[in-house]
Write an enzyme that holds these catalytic residues in place. Structure first.
Site, PDB file in Angstrom:
ATOM      1  N   ASN A   1      95.229 -72.835  18.270  1.00 14.16           N
ATOM      2  CA  ASN A   1      94.369 -73.162  17.158  1.00 14.16           C
ATOM      3  C   ASN A   1      94.769 -72.471  15.914  1.00 14.16           C
ATOM      4  O   ASN A   1      95.144 -72.941  14.896  1.00 14.16           O
ATOM      5  CB  ASN A   1      92.945 -73.347  17.595  1.00 14.16           C
ATOM      6  CG  ASN A   1      92.551 -74.352  18.644  1.00 14.16           C
ATOM      7  OD1 ASN A   1      93.123 -73.981  19.732  1.00 14.16           O
ATOM      8  ND2 ASN A   1      91.969 -75.393  18.019  1.00 14.16           N
TER       9      ASN A   1
ATOM     10  N   LYS B   1      96.458 -73.728  12.719  1.00 10.97           N
ATOM     11  CA  LYS B   1      95.893 -74.318  11.654  1.00 10.97           C
ATOM     12  C   LYS B   1      95.422 -73.085  10.635  1.00 10.97           C
ATOM     13  O   LYS B   1      94.828 -73.486   9.308  1.00 10.97           O
ATOM     14  CB  LYS B   1      94.579 -74.957  12.232  1.00 10.97           C
ATOM     15  CG  LYS B   1      94.981 -75.906  13.180  1.00 10.97           C
ATOM     16  CD  LYS B   1      93.378 -76.446  13.745  1.00 10.97           C
ATOM     17  CE  LYS B   1      93.498 -77.786  14.495  1.00 10.97           C
ATOM     18  NZ  LYS B   1      92.122 -78.276  15.006  1.00 10.97           N
TER      19      LYS B   1
ATOM     20  N   SER C   1      84.096 -68.005  14.636  1.00  7.09           N
ATOM     21  CA  SER C   1      82.998 -68.482  15.510  1.00  7.09           C
ATOM     22  C   SER C   1      82.637 -67.834  16.730  1.00  7.09           C
ATOM     23  O   SER C   1      82.437 -66.616  16.698  1.00  7.09           O
ATOM     24  CB  SER C   1      83.199 -70.010  15.919  1.00  7.09           C
ATOM     25  OG  SER C   1      82.199 -70.811  16.236  1.00  7.09           O
TER      26      SER C   1
ATOM     27  N   ASP D   1      78.405 -75.531   6.916  1.00 10.44           N
ATOM     28  CA  ASP D   1      78.587 -75.087   8.351  1.00 10.44           C
ATOM     29  C   ASP D   1      77.407 -75.823   9.153  1.00 10.44           C
ATOM     30  O   ASP D   1      76.344 -75.323   9.077  1.00 10.44           O
ATOM     31  CB  ASP D   1      78.690 -73.919   8.748  1.00 10.44           C
ATOM     32  CG  ASP D   1      79.386 -73.476   9.999  1.00 10.44           C
ATOM     33  OD1 ASP D   1      78.929 -74.214  10.909  1.00 10.44           O
ATOM     34  OD2 ASP D   1      79.943 -72.403  10.085  1.00 10.44           O
TER      35      ASP D   1
ATOM     36  N   HIS E   1      82.512 -75.552   8.905  1.00  5.06           N
ATOM     37  CA  HIS E   1      82.879 -74.460  10.073  1.00  5.06           C
ATOM     38  C   HIS E   1      84.369 -74.654  10.464  1.00  5.06           C
ATOM     39  O   HIS E   1      85.062 -73.964  11.526  1.00  5.06           O
ATOM     40  CB  HIS E   1      81.865 -74.951  11.465  1.00  5.06           C
ATOM     41  CG  HIS E   1      82.028 -74.012  12.504  1.00  5.06           C
ATOM     42  ND1 HIS E   1      81.357 -72.763  12.408  1.00  5.06           N
ATOM     43  CD2 HIS E   1      82.553 -74.066  13.751  1.00  5.06           C
ATOM     44  CE1 HIS E   1      81.613 -72.156  13.434  1.00  5.06           C
ATOM     45  NE2 HIS E   1      82.340 -72.675  14.226  1.00  5.06           N
TER      46      HIS E   1
END
Lengths: 280, 280
Positions: free
Chosen positions: B62, B66, B149, B225, B258
């Protein structure tokens, strides 16, 4: 009677990345597209647009998530539109192959059944989607095309057929001579039938010999791209283009492959190329 | 006897994005990680490393795909290491929840069965993986941590517990006070049992009161978020940190959410923050 429905949005580089769904009257199904609106567009200023066409198996999200283009669209003040690569849905014809059917529309108008009912991606990308974009978002009539792989084929082919509608075209690893590739032959015979004159109407290497373009074209190709020798044939396009005096910049990038890692490395130069043509 | 096995590689910003598999002696299973090596690392020059820790449901891919971090790692000459977020495999305990089990290791050493057998992500990220990286790649002993996160929790928590091993920590939308969030309570009670003293050893807001850090910390948080009010609680961490005179930069980013679109917008500033601490 909402013509386009917002699915989601994310703030990105001080602008917004949004995803919409709408009914396509050409494809006879719901279509999804993504759009990046820089902050100045959100303030109502009309900006030029790059249509970003993706490759086999992709949706509107691959270019959105992986290319990194929005950073530079934000800097220059350019709207990006990311269409899907085919019609979609349970009622839409499909194939077991990744290179045919849903995710593999090849940006053409199919004439053969069962494909002709929904696979009208040429009209969708050239006419219907720009009309929607120009109706609903603050954009100028300055348009250009950028694409990857099958989307590179789409970008070059559409620009060559519509030089009055687009200022520039750029491509990463385009299927530049589909009549000379297994992917192209499979798609063209399936969607268009066996008359090769109809195939040539969607083949960039054929088209550029008939309609040498005045618009500038930029192509990047990775030298270790696994599809380069058999499926892409950018050199066929370059030879044909140069013989016609077309305005082509071509870069063979040593050791780069077919992935979005390659695209993300050179996307800044492509956005700058379009920005220059837009007079930014 | 190959200690790490190359799964694939892609040229990216003149360096290489690679993916490796190896057997983890802490997690007792095969683990996958990704690494970005700038061109100078490929030439053999030792560079500093940022360990990039991802969030719930993520793998090593990820952040790789990204975040857009590699563009700036290439510019500065920094190696990026992207670990997976948990042990994986059919033999590894799992849960039906996206916030527990595979993809949700919380960067701790589980003490409860059936988790303790494989879920030793703290030792893996702090000790085993850096040893592998420092053995197989041209890196200096300059390390820092960045996370998103659950990975933001990991970055802050690991830095606070090991200030001698890391120069800096940065986080996007971290789970900054897990003992005050449903995700954290679920994970800590499942992996660690009911003794809250053991939970506190992995809670950044608790840790910073015991071990006020000298290392600089950077946190970005999106104002819209969806997890900000209930799960993340960066303000608890900031209040505790400021009361201890810690070196914290905190930005509440208006209208950002988020997603990795938020991460990609501010990743340049995070890489620059680490580069400054590395003396680049």
């Amino acid at each position: 009677m909402t013509e386009i429905t917002l699915l989601n949005k994310h703030k990105l580089f001080n602008g917004e990345q949004r995803r919409y769904q709408h009914y396509s009257h050409f494809n006879h199904c719901n279509m999804t597209f993504s759009i990046y609106l820089p902050s100045r567009a959100l303030q109502g200023y009309a900006l030029p647009v790059i249509y970003c066409l993706a490759g086999l198996t992709c949706t509107d999200e691959n270019f959105s998530i992986k290319s990194g283009a929005q950073r530079f669209a934000a800097e220059w003040g350019i709207v990006l539109v990311m269409p899907d690569t085919s019609p979609r849905g349970a009622e839409v014809a499909n194939a077991d192959s990744y290179s045919l059917g849903q995710g593999a529309g090849f940006y053409l108008n199919a004439t053969q059944q069962p494909w002709a009912q929904h696979y009208q991606m040429y009209d969708y990308v050239v006419t219907e989607l720009p009309e929607l974009i120009e109706k609903h978002f603050p954009v100028t009539s300055q348009r250009s095309l950028c694409g990857h792989s099958m989307g590179g084929h789409g970008a070059l082919m559409i620009a060559l057929k519509n030089p009055q509608r687009y200022l520039t075209a750029s491509a990463f690893a385009p299927i530049a001579h589909p009549m000379n590739s297994a992917w192209g032959k499979e798609a063209f015979s399936t969607y268009l039938g066996n008359n090769q004159a109809e195939w040539a109407a969607y083949d960039s290497t054929e088209l550029i010999q008939l309609y040498p373009p005045s618009l500038p074209i930029l192509i990047d190709q990775g030298s270790v791209d696994e599809f380069y020798p058999e499926q892409l044939h950018p050199q066929d396009f370059i030879v044909a283009a140069k013989s016609k005096g077309a305005n082509i910049r071509y870069h063979l990038r040593e050791h780069y492959d077919h992935s979005y890692y390659f695209v993300s490395t050179f996307i800044e130069s492509h956005i700058s190329f379009h920005a220059e043509a837009f007079g930014l």
